[in-house]
Design an enzyme around this catalytic site. Structure first.
Site, short mmCIF file in Angstrom:
data_model
loop_
_atom_site.label_atom_id
_atom_site.label_comp_id
_atom_site.label_asym_id
_atom_site.label_seq_id
_atom_site.Cartn_x
_atom_site.Cartn_y
_atom_site.Cartn_z
CB ILE A 150 -0.98 0.00 1.20
CG1 ILE A 150 -1.93 1.20 1.08
CG2 ILE A 150 -0.25 0.02 2.53
CD1 ILE A 150 -2.67 1.30 -0.23
CG ASP B 138 -8.13 -5.19 5.09
OD1 ASP B 138 -7.64 -6.29 5.41
OD2 ASP B 138 -8.37 -4.91 3.90
N GLY C 249 -5.42 -6.82 -0.11
CA GLY C 249 -6.00 -5.93 0.88
C GLY C 249 -5.14 -4.70 1.06
CD GLU C 250 -0.71 -4.49 2.49
OE1 GLU C 250 -0.19 -3.59 1.79
OE2 GLU C 250 -0.08 -5.50 2.84
N GLY C 251 -5.78 -1.79 1.05
CA GLY C 251 -6.19 -0.63 0.26
C GLY C 251 -5.49 -0.54 -1.07
#
Length: 351
Positions: free
Chosen positions: A98, A175, A317-319
């Protein structure tokens, strides 16, 4: 609860009063009508959300919320829960996926601890909004209390309000939390009414035997806790996670400020469903960044009526997917703001 109530009160129904005017402007740009497809749709959506005829997306922020999950006691993940704090430190050091993609998009990254199971070392860029040291094992009991569920949502609102002071034009959800695909699958199954097997994916990369066990654990958690499909807070407290609640609060807070929210993948969609259950009007403030490899993601997006911008087989994930989609949304807005009209460019229109 008062902060949550006040935030919900400020969320307005998007009335689409600028839709026709924006469409007319798009139609008079030097191109065949509709030829820029989703870019035009996204530009129009941003105008409708913000009520600004020429919106600028200078201040982009990815919110990454981290928390641990007690259900990892059931061996539902390929990674140990110690990875959650380790990855938070990686975010803070700027070395995670991210961080790279947010830099690429020209976005800030806000990193928040909503419920990591250990006390993290202080860092100037780490925001501590810890509700508790991880959730309880939802296969045995409710993941959290009602008070904790409300606190998680309100802590997400507070996280947004702190960052909003620096300026935000568009934001993304991200997240981190080992075990959170298990919680997200439970949330999505409860809200959509679909079978757990249809929703549950491989998470961080589990094998067939672990996948079958994961399905059984999610089914057990739903049977033990019996969450109310119509009550977002009840679902969150019984089978959710602190970071999921925080992201739901973030979405509500952003909608209250009339800001577009680019949601990331599977976990972000679960949070969006919780926010939608709490206040259905938030749906029109959401932009789906991509289609995750988690097979339940499409089911969640279809339920919300959202079309993903990208399909790059992502499942980090992580954005990360949302950060990539920032550029596409911004491109649509720049087309609206910067492209010449037939008249200004001296180009003949369609006869």
């Amino acid at each position: 609860m008062s902060l949550l109530r006040e935030t919900i009160k400020k969320i307005e129904q998007i009335d689409n009063t600028l839709a026709a005017e924006t469409q007319e402007r798009l139609d008079f740009l030097t191109k065949p009508q509709g030829s820029l497809g989703r870019l035009e749709e996204l530009a129009k959506q941003v105008v409708e959300i913000t009520r600004i005829k020429n919106p600028q997306l200078k201040h982009k922020v990815v919110f990454v919320m981290a928390a641990d999950h007690g259900v990892t006691e059931e061996a539902v993940s390929a990674y140990p829960k110690e990875v959650t704090p380790q990855m938070v430190y990686n975010f803070l050091a700027g070395g995670a996926g991210i961080n790279v993609l947010a830099r690429h998009a020209g976005a800030r990254v806000n990193i928040s601890d909503l419920g990591v199971a250990v006390d993290l070392n202080p860092h100037v860029e780490l925001h501590i909004h810890k509700v508790n040291y991880g959730t309880k094992n939802m296969a045995q009991e409710a993941a959290m209390t009602k008070q904790e569920a409300i606190q998680a949502i309100e802590n997400g609102i507070l996280t947004f309000e702190e960052e909003f002071k620096k300026g935000i034009d568009i934001l993304a959800t991200g997240d981190m939390g080992i075990g959170n695909t298990t919680a997200s699958a439970a949330i999505i199954a409860v809200i959509t009414g679909r079978q757990v097997e249809e929703i549950t994916g491989r998470g961080t990369g589990i094998d067939d035997a672990s996948w079958r066990k994961k399905v059984e654990i999610i089914q057990k958690a739903i049977q033990v806790n019996k969450p109310d499909p119509k009550d977002g807070i009840d679902i969150l407290l019984k089978v959710g996670g602190f970071e999921i609640g925080g992201l739901a609060g973030l979405i509500l807070a952003a909608a209250a400020k009339r800001l577009p929210v680019v949601i990331d993948g599977f976990i972000s969609s679960a949070a969006a469903l919780i926010a939608y259950r709490i206040e259905p009007k938030v749906k029109d403030y959401l932009i789906a960044s991509h289609l995750s490899q988690e097979k339940g993601h499409r089911i969640a997006l279809d339920y919300l009526g959202l079309k993903p911008i990208l399909d790059l087989h992502l499942r980090l994930g992580e954005g990360t997917g949302a950060a990539l989609a920032f550029s596409i949304v911004e491109a649509g807005v720049k087309v609206l703001n910067e492209m010449a009209t037939f008249k200004s460019a001296g180009v003949s229109e369609k006869s």
